[in-house]
Design a protein around this motif. Structure first.
Motif, PDB file in Angstrom:
ATOM      1  N   SER A   1       0.849  -1.202   0.000  1.00  0.00           N
ATOM      2  CA  SER A   1       0.000   0.000   0.000  1.00  0.00           C
ATOM      3  C   SER A   1       0.879   1.245   0.000  1.00  0.00           C
ATOM      4  O   SER A   1       2.054   1.199   0.377  1.00  0.00           O
ATOM      5  CB  SER A   1      -0.911   0.012   1.229  1.00  0.00           C
ATOM      6  OG  SER A   1      -0.148   0.259   2.398  1.00  0.00           O
ATOM      7  N   GLY A   2       0.268   2.353  -0.399  1.00  0.00           N
ATOM      8  CA  GLY A   2       0.986   3.619  -0.398  1.00  0.00           C
ATOM      9  C   GLY A   2       1.441   3.998   1.008  1.00  0.00           C
ATOM     10  O   GLY A   2       2.521   4.572   1.194  1.00  0.00           O
ATOM     11  N   THR A   3       0.608   3.680   1.985  1.00  0.00           N
ATOM     12  CA  THR A   3       0.961   3.956   3.379  1.00  0.00           C
ATOM     13  C   THR A   3       2.268   3.270   3.755  1.00  0.00           C
ATOM     14  O   THR A   3       3.160   3.870   4.359  1.00  0.00           O
ATOM     15  CB  THR A   3      -0.172   3.465   4.310  1.00  0.00           C
ATOM     16  OG1 THR A   3      -1.334   4.245   4.060  1.00  0.00           O
ATOM     17  CG2 THR A   3       0.209   3.560   5.770  1.00  0.00           C
TER      18      THR A   3
ATOM     19  N   HIS B   1       0.009  11.473   3.060  1.00  0.00           N
ATOM     20  CA  HIS B   1       1.006  10.455   2.702  1.00  0.00           C
ATOM     21  C   HIS B   1       0.640   9.114   3.300  1.00  0.00           C
ATOM     22  O   HIS B   1       1.512   8.355   3.735  1.00  0.00           O
ATOM     23  CB  HIS B   1       2.388  10.887   3.198  1.00  0.00           C
ATOM     24  CG  HIS B   1       2.839  12.216   2.667  1.00  0.00           C
ATOM     25  ND1 HIS B   1       3.150  12.426   1.343  1.00  0.00           N
ATOM     26  CD2 HIS B   1       2.994  13.423   3.277  1.00  0.00           C
ATOM     27  CE1 HIS B   1       3.510  13.693   1.166  1.00  0.00           C
ATOM     28  NE2 HIS B   1       3.416  14.318   2.322  1.00  0.00           N
ATOM     29  N   GLY B   2      -0.650   8.806   3.373  1.00  0.00           N
ATOM     30  CA  GLY B   2      -1.058   7.578   4.027  1.00  0.00           C
ATOM     31  C   GLY B   2      -1.217   7.822   5.513  1.00  0.00           C
ATOM     32  O   GLY B   2      -1.068   8.949   5.992  1.00  0.00           O
TER      33      GLY B   2
ATOM     34  N   GLU C   1       4.051  15.758  -1.874  1.00  0.00           N
ATOM     35  CA  GLU C   1       3.347  15.375  -3.096  1.00  0.00           C
ATOM     36  C   GLU C   1       3.751  16.429  -4.132  1.00  0.00           C
ATOM     37  O   GLU C   1       3.299  17.575  -4.038  1.00  0.00           O
ATOM     38  CB  GLU C   1       1.833  15.438  -2.904  1.00  0.00           C
ATOM     39  CG  GLU C   1       1.224  14.353  -2.046  1.00  0.00           C
ATOM     40  CD  GLU C   1      -0.301  14.517  -1.976  1.00  0.00           C
ATOM     41  OE1 GLU C   1      -0.984  14.155  -2.944  1.00  0.00           O
ATOM     42  OE2 GLU C   1      -0.796  15.023  -0.962  1.00  0.00           O
TER      43      GLU C   1
ATOM     44  N   ASP D   1       6.483  11.835  -2.903  1.00  0.00           N
ATOM     45  CA  ASP D   1       5.393  10.875  -2.778  1.00  0.00           C
ATOM     46  C   ASP D   1       4.554  10.964  -4.048  1.00  0.00           C
ATOM     47  O   ASP D   1       3.696  11.831  -4.188  1.00  0.00           O
ATOM     48  CB  ASP D   1       4.556  11.190  -1.527  1.00  0.00           C
ATOM     49  CG  ASP D   1       3.372  10.239  -1.388  1.00  0.00           C
ATOM     50  OD1 ASP D   1       3.174   9.392  -2.286  1.00  0.00           O
ATOM     51  OD2 ASP D   1       2.645  10.342  -0.383  1.00  0.00           O
TER      52      ASP D   1
ATOM     53  N   VAL E   1       2.619   8.515  -5.107  1.00  0.00           N
ATOM     54  CA  VAL E   1       1.631   7.428  -5.052  1.00  0.00           C
ATOM     55  C   VAL E   1       0.442   7.754  -5.966  1.00  0.00           C
ATOM     56  O   VAL E   1      -0.062   6.879  -6.667  1.00  0.00           O
ATOM     57  CB  VAL E   1       1.168   7.175  -3.604  1.00  0.00           C
ATOM     58  CG1 VAL E   1      -0.046   6.257  -3.551  1.00  0.00           C
ATOM     59  CG2 VAL E   1       2.310   6.569  -2.783  1.00  0.00           C
ATOM     60  N   MET E   2       0.029   9.030  -5.972  1.00  0.00           N
ATOM     61  CA  MET E   2      -1.074   9.412  -6.850  1.00  0.00           C
ATOM     62  C   MET E   2      -0.605   9.931  -8.207  1.00  0.00           C
ATOM     63  O   MET E   2      -1.108   9.521  -9.247  1.00  0.00           O
ATOM     64  CB  MET E   2      -1.956  10.470  -6.187  1.00  0.00           C
ATOM     65  CG  MET E   2      -3.192  10.800  -7.003  1.00  0.00           C
ATOM     66  SD  MET E   2      -4.146  12.180  -6.349  1.00  0.00           S
ATOM     67  CE  MET E   2      -4.812  11.499  -4.845  1.00  0.00           C
TER      68      MET E   2
ATOM     69  N   LYS F   1      -1.059   3.000  -6.149  1.00  0.00           N
ATOM     70  CA  LYS F   1      -2.215   3.158  -7.040  1.00  0.00           C
ATOM     71  C   LYS F   1      -1.984   2.517  -8.421  1.00  0.00           C
ATOM     72  O   LYS F   1      -2.115   1.311  -8.537  1.00  0.00           O
ATOM     73  CB  LYS F   1      -2.640   4.626  -7.094  1.00  0.00           C
ATOM     74  CG  LYS F   1      -3.042   5.077  -5.667  1.00  0.00           C
ATOM     75  CD  LYS F   1      -3.741   6.392  -5.532  1.00  0.00           C
ATOM     76  CE  LYS F   1      -4.313   6.509  -4.126  1.00  0.00           C
ATOM     77  NZ  LYS F   1      -3.788   7.554  -3.292  1.00  0.00           N
TER      78      LYS F   1
HETATM   79  C1  LIG Z   1      -3.350   7.326  -1.726  1.00  0.00           C
HETATM   80  C2  LIG Z   1      -2.126   7.978  -1.265  1.00  0.00           C
HETATM   81  C3  LIG Z   1      -1.311   7.416  -0.267  1.00  0.00           C
HETATM   82  C4  LIG Z   1      -1.718   6.209   0.520  1.00  0.00           C
HETATM   83  O1  LIG Z   1      -1.825   5.065  -0.257  1.00  0.00           O
HETATM   84  P1  LIG Z   1      -2.703   3.830   0.309  1.00  0.00           P
HETATM   85  O2  LIG Z   1      -2.486   2.772  -0.714  1.00  0.00           O
HETATM   86  O3  LIG Z   1      -4.109   4.335   0.394  1.00  0.00           O
HETATM   87  O4  LIG Z   1      -2.151   3.473   1.638  1.00  0.00           O
HETATM   88  C5  LIG Z   1      -0.109   8.020   0.014  1.00  0.00           C
HETATM   89  N1  LIG Z   1       0.283   9.138  -0.630  1.00  0.00           N
HETATM   90  C6  LIG Z   1      -0.481   9.715  -1.574  1.00  0.00           C
HETATM   91  C7  LIG Z   1       0.013  10.933  -2.263  1.00  0.00           C
HETATM   92  C8  LIG Z   1      -1.715   9.175  -1.910  1.00  0.00           C
HETATM   93  O5  LIG Z   1      -2.489   9.789  -2.815  1.00  0.00           O
END
Ligand SMILES: *Cc1c(COP(=O)(O)O)cnc(C)c1O
Length: 433
Positions: A117-119, A146-147, A207, A240, A242-243, A268
């Motif tokens: 997971s992103g977390t 950031h989770g 981000e 970060d 993730v998105m 993601k």
């Molecule tokens: C969604 C998100 C996370 C967390 O990811 P999860 O998979 O929901 O744990 C972390 N950082 C950013 C920028 C995100 O958008």
């Protein structure tokens, strides 16, 4: 009013068994006065609830579904992989294949570790940065999510010049005091904080295109300043993504803005709709991770074969479809153009932001540069807009702090229908008090 009879009953039952009836808070539609549609299935750009309502989906599972739902190639790859078992807890060659592909797209990532997971990705990247630097503090920006790791559930408390205060019960003061918070896009505040405390700060996490206070773009010079100051103070710079990774463009925000971070978090899209995420970066830093180094981090399901397969198939497709990102960006632009016209027609002040196929609409008459600006948006107008769109079959995120996503599967007809719906929803929003 649309029929959400079954969803309403399902929600009531779910609330007996799960906090808020959900497994992630925003899914409960807090403050929207409407039960969340319980989902039965989704295909392409459309999502269908258990009452049989079908919506055009701009949530896309909060980002991963860049190809649209249930893409035949992704589904067939997952099915084939599943026949060989769903988990081994042992190395596979496809993990190396995914690592190679990702490091090719993100040259700043010399070594990578897959997580679920992103977390996990952000928590682990921070631990690596702390292990590498031997420092305790981290710096984050207000409004960046950031989770839900403890040290990241902190934003600036009122007048908190030095120490953050926890944003969630259950985060200890001890943890919160190691988190320094600065407003997003505030170059002067950041430089001053680094001058004061830079030598104690292990990592700056950001981000690079923010997506969790609505979609907020970095102002000119912001990311450059982060790079310059972190270098100066020996602090690890963590993007970060993730998105925004694979979303603003194939090479993420770092590619778009030409900034090379020390570490990157991905999630993601990298899992193609299954639970996969990753963190990686400079070889020196990643060599601190166990078993090569002394920073411990592990996962029973890390590198899960189904998740890796879905991620690989998704990335291989987006890489090979000609003009993939250009098409997504143009569709997004067209949709937002329609929304802006609808807002002007209705006399409603809005701001629209876009980065690639990430986008959002603020009911705000001033530019939105940070979390404070985002909080100043008109919540009543937002709620009216959201409910009107839902009723007209347009599935948006139920909060003004969320980003929306265009997928490759959205058709011209989807866009036309969404723009027509927006005309009606804007008129209703104009009346909202
Ligand atoms: C969604 C998100 C996370 C967390 O990811 P999860 O998979 O929901 O744990 C972390 N950082 C950013 C920028 C995100 O958008």
């Amino acid at each position: 009013m649309m029929n959400l009879f079954r969803s309403k009953a399902a929600f009531e039952e779910a609330r007996n068994y799960m906090p808020g009836g959900v497994n992630s808070p925003v899914r409960s539609y807090p403050h929207m006065d409407c039960p969340p549609p319980f989902i039965a299935s989704a295909k392409g750009s459309h999502i269908t609830d258990i009452d049989g309502n079908t919506y055009i989906d701009y949530v896309g599972s909060w980002g991963p579904m860049i190809l649209g739902h249930a893409h035949p190639r992704v589904i067939s790859a997952i099915q084939k992989a599943a026949e060989n078992s769903t988990s081994y807890g042992a190395p596979t060659v496809i993990e190396t294949e995914l690592a190679k592909l990702v490091t090719a797209f993100y040259p700043s990532i010399e070594k990578i570790r897959l997580v679920s997971s992103g977390t996990e990705a952000t928590m682990s990247a921070l631990r690596a940065a702390r292990g590498y630097t031997g420092r305790d503090k981290i710096l984050k920006f207000a409004g960046c999510y950031h989770g839900h790791g403890d040290s990241l559930l902190v934003k600036a408390g009122s007048g908190a010049a030095t120490f953050g205060s926890p944003d969630s019960a259950g985060v200890t003061k001890g943890t919160a005091k190691d988190t320094v918070v600065v407003p997003y896009n505030d170059i002067d505040a950041f430089v001053k904080k680094m001058d004061d405390e830079g030598e104690e700060i292990a990592a700056v996490i950001v981000e690079p295109v923010a997506g969790n206070m609505g979609c907020v773009l970095p102002v000119d010079g912001f990311l450059e300043t982060l790079r310059r100051e972190t270098e100066k103070h020996g602090t690890v710079l963590i993007f970060d993504e993730v998105m925004c990774g694979f979303r603003t463009e194939l090479h993420g925000a770092q590619g778009k803005y030409g900034i090379i971070p020390d570490m990157t978090c991905l999630g993601k899209i990298i899992g193609g709709g299954l639970p996969a995420a990753a963190y990686g970066g400079k070889r020196d830093i990643m060599n601190c991770i166990a078993p090569d180094g002394s920073v411990y981090q592990a996962g029973t399901l890390s590198g899960n074969p189904l998740a890796v397969t879905a991620g690989l198939e998704t990335l291989q497709m987006i890489r090979t479809i000609p003009d993939f990102y250009k098409i997504l960006e143009e569709k997004t632009k067209r949709l937002l153009g329609g929304w802006l016209d609808a807002a002007a027609e209705a006399g409603v002040a809005v701001q629209v932001h876009q980065s690639g196929s990430m986008f959002c609409l603020f009911f705000n008459d001033k530019p939105v540069l940070n979390y404070e600006d985002s909080c100043a948006c008109d919540g009543k107008k937002f709620k009216t807009w959201f409910l009107s769109m839902l009723e007209q079959g347009i599935y948006l995120a139920p909060s003004p702090f969320e980003t929306l996503f265009m997928s490759y599967a959205h058709s011209e007809d989807d866009l036309d229908r969404t723009i027509s719906a927006a005309r009606i929803a804007m008129k209703e929003a104009a009346e909202a008090k």
